[in-house]
Scaffold this motif. Structure first.
Motif: not given
Length: 173
Positions: A80-109
């Motif tokens: 929950n951040s006012k600055i960014a829309n971030l998601f985290y996938v546990t166990r794999l330790n992936y951070l999801v960044t980009g714009s999900i609303k605009k339809g372009s995002y990436k998974f980072l390790s």
């Protein structure tokens, strides 16, 4: 590896086909998330279950769990951040960044990019292009991409039908 998922309201098969970019059908996603008790299933074209994604609690902010065969449970959490829309996938330790609303995002390790997802709207619906670098990440990325898309588009109503036979090919271009 590049996978294409066509999300449409046509409901021809009652399932979301997942194909390689040459049109060869690889997986099928069945189910919907319009109710807390509902689940998405990732299956082979012969109907063998590979994994599932489900909501693990009721509330204002839902938490989701991915259960893949022969792997420990993975959770999808939202920061929950006012600055960014971030998601985290546990166990794999992936951070999801980009714009999900605009339809372009990436998974980072860490700083390494593991997968990208791009959304394209065409006449028949929404096509997700998932470029995934590691084969073991395929079920997680495909289920996450379907989840994120259903959060930001009209929920897809998918009736339950028997699995599609292995002789069907689709053209997503």
């Amino acid at each position: 590896m590049r996978y294409l998922m066509e999300l449409s309201q046509k409901q021809e098969y009652g399932q979301i086909p997942v194909a390689f970019d040459n049109g060869e059908l690889k997986f099928i996603i069945q189910g919907n998330l319009d109710n807390p008790n509902h689940t998405l299933y990732l299956k082979t074209t012969l109907g063998t279950e590979i994994g599932r994604l489900y909501s693990d609690r009721n509330g204002i902010i839902a938490s989701f769990t991915i259960d893949v065969v022969n792997h420990s449970l993975v959770k999808v959490k939202r920061f929950n951040s006012k600055i960014a829309n971030l998601f985290y996938v546990t166990r794999l330790n992936y951070l999801v960044t980009g714009s999900i609303k605009k339809g372009s995002y990436k998974f980072l390790s860490g700083v390494k990019q593991v997968a990208t997802v791009k959304t394209k709207v065409n006449k028949t619906g929404v096509v997700l292009t998932c470029d995934i670098s590691r084969p073991e990440d395929v079920p997680f990325i495909l289920l996450c991409a379907t989840l994120f898309t259903q959060w930001h588009t009209t929920p897809l109503k998918l009736p339950t039908f028997p699995p599609i036979g292995g002789n069907i090919s689709i053209k997503l271009n």
